[in-house]
Write an enzyme that holds these catalytic residues in place. Sequence first.
Site, PDB file in Angstrom:
ATOM      1  N   GLU A  80      76.892  75.487  37.797  1.00  0.00           N
ATOM      2  CA  GLU A  80      77.647  76.255  36.883  1.00  0.00           C
ATOM      3  C   GLU A  80      76.837  77.627  36.406  1.00  0.00           C
ATOM      4  O   GLU A  80      75.672  77.811  36.346  1.00  0.00           O
ATOM      5  CB  GLU A  80      77.796  75.503  35.529  1.00  0.00           C
ATOM      6  CG  GLU A  80      78.560  74.123  35.839  1.00  0.00           C
ATOM      7  CD  GLU A  80      80.179  74.307  36.090  1.00  0.00           C
ATOM      8  OE1 GLU A  80      80.469  75.579  35.842  1.00  0.00           O
ATOM      9  OE2 GLU A  80      80.746  73.371  36.655  1.00  0.00           O
ATOM     10  N   ARG A  90      89.594  66.702  25.561  1.00  0.00           N
ATOM     11  CA  ARG A  90      90.939  66.184  25.908  1.00  0.00           C
ATOM     12  C   ARG A  90      90.975  64.661  25.937  1.00  0.00           C
ATOM     13  O   ARG A  90      92.080  64.221  25.526  1.00  0.00           O
ATOM     14  CB  ARG A  90      91.348  66.515  27.559  1.00  0.00           C
ATOM     15  CG  ARG A  90      92.690  66.340  27.691  1.00  0.00           C
ATOM     16  CD  ARG A  90      92.828  67.167  29.195  1.00  0.00           C
ATOM     17  NE  ARG A  90      92.025  66.731  30.147  1.00  0.00           N
ATOM     18  CZ  ARG A  90      91.847  65.506  30.829  1.00  0.00           C
ATOM     19  NH1 ARG A  90      92.861  64.493  30.497  1.00  0.00           N
ATOM     20  NH2 ARG A  90      91.052  65.067  31.835  1.00  0.00           N
ATOM     21  N   CYS A 143      79.821  67.671  29.485  1.00  0.00           N
ATOM     22  CA  CYS A 143      78.989  68.521  30.350  1.00  0.00           C
ATOM     23  C   CYS A 143      78.786  69.843  29.865  1.00  0.00           C
ATOM     24  O   CYS A 143      77.657  70.354  29.919  1.00  0.00           O
ATOM     25  CB  CYS A 143      79.548  68.629  31.827  1.00  0.00           C
ATOM     26  SG  CYS A 143      79.658  66.773  32.496  1.00  0.00           S
ATOM     27  N   HIS A 165      77.912  70.493  38.456  1.00  0.00           N
ATOM     28  CA  HIS A 165      79.012  69.503  38.473  1.00  0.00           C
ATOM     29  C   HIS A 165      79.097  69.191  40.064  1.00  0.00           C
ATOM     30  O   HIS A 165      78.981  69.709  41.100  1.00  0.00           O
ATOM     31  CB  HIS A 165      80.359  70.191  38.120  1.00  0.00           C
ATOM     32  CG  HIS A 165      80.604  69.884  36.837  1.00  0.00           C
ATOM     33  ND1 HIS A 165      80.856  70.870  35.847  1.00  0.00           N
ATOM     34  CD2 HIS A 165      80.832  68.466  35.969  1.00  0.00           C
ATOM     35  CE1 HIS A 165      81.162  70.292  34.917  1.00  0.00           C
ATOM     36  NE2 HIS A 165      81.223  69.009  34.797  1.00  0.00           N
TER      37      HIS A 165
HETATM   38  N1  PCA Z   1      81.570  64.688  33.523  1.00  0.00           N
HETATM   39  C1  PCA Z   1      82.149  65.006  32.363  1.00  0.00           C
HETATM   40  C2  PCA Z   1      81.072  64.655  31.420  1.00  0.00           C
HETATM   41  C3  PCA Z   1      80.133  63.615  31.932  1.00  0.00           C
HETATM   42  C4  PCA Z   1      80.580  63.780  33.237  1.00  0.00           C
HETATM   43  O1  PCA Z   1      79.901  63.408  34.240  1.00  0.00           O
HETATM   44  C5  PCA Z   1      82.405  66.601  31.900  1.00  0.00           C
HETATM   45  O2  PCA Z   1      82.605  67.308  33.085  1.00  0.00           O
HETATM   46  O3  PCA Z   1      82.270  67.027  30.959  1.00  0.00           O
END
Ligand code: PCA
Length: 212
Positions: A80, A90, A143, A165
């Site tokens: 990111e 959400r 996240c 991610h």
């Molecule tokens: N993904 C979520 C929160 C925890 C995770 O593994 C997110 O993208 O916010």
Amino acid sequence: MKKVLITGFEPFGGASINPALEAVKRLAGVELVGGKIVVCEVPVTRFESIDTVVNAIEQHQPDYVITVGQAAGRTAITPERVAINVDDFRIPDNGGNQPIDEPIIAKGPDAYFTTLPIKAISRTLQENGIPCQVSNTAGTFVCNHLFYGVQHYLRDKKIGHGFVHIPLLPEQDTLGNQATMSLETIVEGLRFVAQATIDNPSDMIIGAGQIC
Ligand code: PCA
């Protein structure tokens, strides 16, 4: 010898598995060229997630921190670029919190950029056959919350940090219509993320922009 702390979120939203947690379990203690990986598990709960990673940073004293979470729908490992100062959930987090348009840090800056070499990381993974591309949004759930909170904590410290991610695992795609990546590829990819971070104290200048 550099120390890299990689953190993985627990399952959330009623799921029983999170690829981030599965991956960090396998990355604990893995040796890198000139470095070593330590790991920690993170609750999917606002503020508690930040406190957990801050405690792990104080305990392990790492040179770099890579926080990791799942992103359903992503087809690649996605470092990111930016964290924004807003919680707009959400769904409720694992603590039952569902803030709407609340700042993560009151009066904090609107955003923090990653301090990981995300262009060099993307190139390294791509050269090793692992799908990877820079992402320009970490969403507005836990996240992004953790990414922002850890950047805020590290703002005056010489510790690099960024959020990555990862896609779903094949066993999470119960309807058979979602993008997935094997755990082996995710683990290998995150190992390359850590190695490229150590190997690139400053990032490469490579285009990775997007046109909407
Ligand atoms: N993904 C979520 C929160 C925890 C995770 O593994 C997110 O993208 O916010």
